[in-house]
Design a protein around this motif. Structure first.
Motif, PDB file in Angstrom:
ATOM      1  N   VAL A 189       0.833  -1.200   0.000  1.00  0.00           N
ATOM      2  CA  VAL A 189       0.000   0.000   0.000  1.00  0.00           C
ATOM      3  C   VAL A 189       0.865   1.247   0.000  1.00  0.00           C
ATOM      4  O   VAL A 189       2.015   1.244   0.445  1.00  0.00           O
ATOM      5  CB  VAL A 189      -0.969   0.045   1.208  1.00  0.00           C
ATOM      6  CG1 VAL A 189      -1.947  -1.116   1.174  1.00  0.00           C
ATOM      7  CG2 VAL A 189      -0.210   0.070   2.526  1.00  0.00           C
ATOM      8  N   THR A 190       0.281   2.337  -0.493  1.00  0.00           N
ATOM      9  CA  THR A 190       0.875   3.670  -0.435  1.00  0.00           C
ATOM     10  C   THR A 190      -0.039   4.539   0.398  1.00  0.00           C
ATOM     11  O   THR A 190      -1.224   4.674   0.086  1.00  0.00           O
ATOM     12  CB  THR A 190       1.027   4.263  -1.846  1.00  0.00           C
ATOM     13  OG1 THR A 190       1.889   3.428  -2.616  1.00  0.00           O
ATOM     14  CG2 THR A 190       1.606   5.670  -1.785  1.00  0.00           C
ATOM     15  N   GLU A 191       0.476   5.099   1.474  1.00  0.00           N
ATOM     16  CA  GLU A 191      -0.343   5.891   2.394  1.00  0.00           C
ATOM     17  C   GLU A 191      -0.203   7.376   2.089  1.00  0.00           C
ATOM     18  O   GLU A 191       0.907   7.899   1.953  1.00  0.00           O
ATOM     19  CB  GLU A 191       0.061   5.619   3.846  1.00  0.00           C
ATOM     20  CG  GLU A 191      -0.797   6.378   4.857  1.00  0.00           C
ATOM     21  CD  GLU A 191      -0.520   5.977   6.292  1.00  0.00           C
ATOM     22  OE1 GLU A 191      -1.031   6.664   7.205  1.00  0.00           O
ATOM     23  OE2 GLU A 191       0.203   4.981   6.508  1.00  0.00           O
TER      24      GLU A 191
ATOM     25  N   PHE B 153      -9.756   2.963   1.612  1.00  0.00           N
ATOM     26  CA  PHE B 153      -8.859   1.947   1.061  1.00  0.00           C
ATOM     27  C   PHE B 153      -9.225   1.769  -0.403  1.00  0.00           C
ATOM     28  O   PHE B 153     -10.330   1.340  -0.731  1.00  0.00           O
ATOM     29  CB  PHE B 153      -9.031   0.644   1.839  1.00  0.00           C
ATOM     30  CG  PHE B 153      -7.995  -0.414   1.554  1.00  0.00           C
ATOM     31  CD1 PHE B 153      -6.849  -0.514   2.340  1.00  0.00           C
ATOM     32  CD2 PHE B 153      -8.185  -1.322   0.528  1.00  0.00           C
ATOM     33  CE1 PHE B 153      -5.906  -1.499   2.089  1.00  0.00           C
ATOM     34  CE2 PHE B 153      -7.246  -2.316   0.270  1.00  0.00           C
ATOM     35  CZ  PHE B 153      -6.104  -2.403   1.056  1.00  0.00           C
TER      36      PHE B 153
ATOM     37  N   THR C 127      -8.675   0.400  -4.367  1.00  0.00           N
ATOM     38  CA  THR C 127      -8.091  -0.624  -5.236  1.00  0.00           C
ATOM     39  C   THR C 127      -8.250  -0.214  -6.697  1.00  0.00           C
ATOM     40  O   THR C 127      -9.280   0.318  -7.090  1.00  0.00           O
ATOM     41  CB  THR C 127      -8.739  -2.002  -5.004  1.00  0.00           C
ATOM     42  OG1 THR C 127     -10.143  -1.940  -5.283  1.00  0.00           O
ATOM     43  CG2 THR C 127      -8.533  -2.459  -3.564  1.00  0.00           C
TER      44      THR C 127
ATOM     45  N   HIS D 265      -1.264   1.793  -8.266  1.00  0.00           N
ATOM     46  CA  HIS D 265      -1.659   2.880  -7.370  1.00  0.00           C
ATOM     47  C   HIS D 265      -1.348   4.255  -7.965  1.00  0.00           C
ATOM     48  O   HIS D 265      -1.972   5.257  -7.558  1.00  0.00           O
ATOM     49  CB  HIS D 265      -0.957   2.730  -6.019  1.00  0.00           C
ATOM     50  CG  HIS D 265       0.500   3.071  -6.053  1.00  0.00           C
ATOM     51  ND1 HIS D 265       1.487   2.159  -6.382  1.00  0.00           N
ATOM     52  CD2 HIS D 265       1.154   4.248  -5.808  1.00  0.00           C
ATOM     53  CE1 HIS D 265       2.665   2.739  -6.338  1.00  0.00           C
ATOM     54  NE2 HIS D 265       2.500   4.014  -5.988  1.00  0.00           N
TER      55      HIS D 265
ATOM     56  N   LEU E 190      -5.345   4.976   1.650  1.00  0.00           N
ATOM     57  CA  LEU E 190      -4.460   3.840   1.434  1.00  0.00           C
ATOM     58  C   LEU E 190      -4.696   3.323   0.020  1.00  0.00           C
ATOM     59  O   LEU E 190      -5.782   2.807  -0.291  1.00  0.00           O
ATOM     60  CB  LEU E 190      -4.726   2.729   2.458  1.00  0.00           C
ATOM     61  CG  LEU E 190      -4.402   3.040   3.925  1.00  0.00           C
ATOM     62  CD1 LEU E 190      -4.679   1.822   4.794  1.00  0.00           C
ATOM     63  CD2 LEU E 190      -2.950   3.482   4.089  1.00  0.00           C
TER      64      LEU E 190
ATOM     65  N   ALA F 234      -3.921   0.621  -2.523  1.00  0.00           N
ATOM     66  CA  ALA F 234      -3.399  -0.743  -2.568  1.00  0.00           C
ATOM     67  C   ALA F 234      -2.976  -1.110  -3.983  1.00  0.00           C
ATOM     68  O   ALA F 234      -3.626  -0.720  -4.958  1.00  0.00           O
ATOM     69  CB  ALA F 234      -4.454  -1.719  -2.068  1.00  0.00           C
TER      70      ALA F 234
ATOM     71  N   THR G 237      -5.202  -6.717   4.878  1.00  0.00           N
ATOM     72  CA  THR G 237      -4.484  -5.443   4.799  1.00  0.00           C
ATOM     73  C   THR G 237      -5.298  -4.264   5.306  1.00  0.00           C
ATOM     74  O   THR G 237      -4.747  -3.332   5.911  1.00  0.00           O
ATOM     75  CB  THR G 237      -4.080  -5.175   3.326  1.00  0.00           C
ATOM     76  OG1 THR G 237      -3.502  -6.348   2.755  1.00  0.00           O
ATOM     77  CG2 THR G 237      -3.089  -4.029   3.229  1.00  0.00           C
TER      78      THR G 237
END
Length: 267
Positions: free
Chosen positions: A11-13, A23, A25, A32, A48, A50, A78
Motif C-alpha cells: 500500500v501507499t499511504e 482503502f 483498489t 496505485h 491507502l 493498494a 491489509t
C-alpha cells in the motif's frame, strides 16, 4: 494455493493519518499511480492506495492474480478496521468478495466506481460482448504487451472526456508504473470474462454506493437499474464521464461520495 494471515497487499499511504481510512483498489493494467488524485479529492481522510496482486508493491503476490476470492482475502488482511473500501473497475470483483467475507466487520462501507459483478452481457444483464475479451486476450499474448498497454492508455485519453491536464497525468501514471507480467494481464482478462458475482453482491449487508459514468463503454450505465431498488445499495450516475469519473468530473465525484459517507439515511 492459500492466503495466510501474514500475506498483505503493498500500500501507499497518503492524506490525513488521523482521518478515517479510504482503502482504494485500482483496475486492470494499472497500479496505485493512477489513483494518486484521491489525496487531493479527500484531504481529510487517510488514503491507502493498494496495489493488486502482480502490480507495483504487490508484484510478489502475482500467483493470486486472477482469483478475486483470494485477492479479497488479501484485502481483508491489509485493510484497517472501520474503513471505506473503494474499488474501481475490475477490482470491484475482489471488493465484492472482500465485503462478503468480512467476518471482522472491517469494511464499514463499500463504493464501486465503474465496476460490476459481471462484465459480459447476458439476456438479463447489460455488459459488453464477450468477443471483445477474446480479442484482448489475443492482443496481449504478444511479448510486446507493455507497448500495447501504453497504446491502450493513449487511446483512452484520445477517446475520453478527460481534460488535457488529466490526460497528461494519466500517461505520466503509466510511465511511473512498474512493468506488469503478461500472465497477470491475461488472468485479469479471464476474470473479466468469466466471473459472475451478482448473487454475492446482492447479499452484501453494508451500505454500498455504485458510481457509473454515463459514457462508459466498458461498464454500461444501464447496470445502475439492476441494483437501484436493492436494500443497502445506492447508485449515482456522472453524466459527463466515461470509465474514470474521478478524473473527468472530480468535483461531482467528490460531492457524491461525501454525501454518501456523511449521510445518516441510507437504504
Amino acid at each position: 494455493m492459500r492466503v495466510t494471515p501474514n500475506l498483505k497487499l503493498g500500500v501507499t499511504e497518503l492524506g490525513n493519518r488521523d482521518g478515517r481510512t479510504i482503502f482504494v483498489t485500482h483496475g486492470w493494467g494499472t497500479d496505485h499511480n493512477f489513483m494518486l488524485c484521491f489525496k487531493d479529492l479527500f484531504p481529510d481522510y487517510r488514503i491507502l492506495l493498494a496495489d493488486m496482486p502482480g502490480y507495483g508493491k504487490s508484484r510478489h503476490l502475482k500467483q493470486f492474480a486472477g482469483y478475486p476470492g483470494l485477492t479479497g482475502q488479501l484485502i481483508l488482511n491489509t485493510i484497517p478496521h472501520n474503513s471505506i473500501l473503494l474499488s474501481w473497475s475490475l477490482s470491484t470483483l475482489s471488493g465484492i468478495e472482500a465485503t462478503c467475507m468480512d467476518r471482522e466487520h472491517k469494511i464499514d462501507r463499500f463504493i464501486s466506481v465503474c465496476g460490476t459483478p459481471r462484465f459480459p452481457c447476458d439476456p438479463n444483464w447489460p455488459g459488453f460482448d464477450y468477443k471483445y475479451v477474446l480479442r484482448c486476450q489475443q492482443l496481449f499474448s504478444n511479448p510486446k504487451n507493455q507497448r500495447l498497454l501504453k497504446l491502450f492508455f493513449i487511446k483512452q485519453t484520445q477517446c475520453s472526456t478527460l481534460p488535457k491536464d488529466q490526460c497528461d497525468n494519466f500517461i505520466k501514471a503509466y510511465e511511473n508504473m512498474l512493468p506488469v507480467d503478461m500472465e497477470v494481464l491475461h488472468k485479469g482478462l479471464m476474470c473479466m470474462a468469466h466471473y459472475d458475482l451478482r448473487e454475492a453482491l446482492f447479499s452484501v449487508k453494508v451500505p454500498c454506493l455504485h458510481l457509473f459514468g454515463a459514457k462508459d463503454r466498458l461498464v454500461k450505465v444501464e447496470s445502475a437499474s439492476c441494483v437501484v431498488d436493492l436494500p443497502y445499495h445506492n447508485t449515482a450516475i456522472l453524466h459527463n464521464s466515461a470509465h474514470m469519473p474521478f478524473l473527468s468530473e472530480p468535483d461531482e465525484f467528490k460531492r457524491v461520495i461525501n454525501l454518501f459517507l456523511n449521510s445518516s439515511y441510507l437504504k
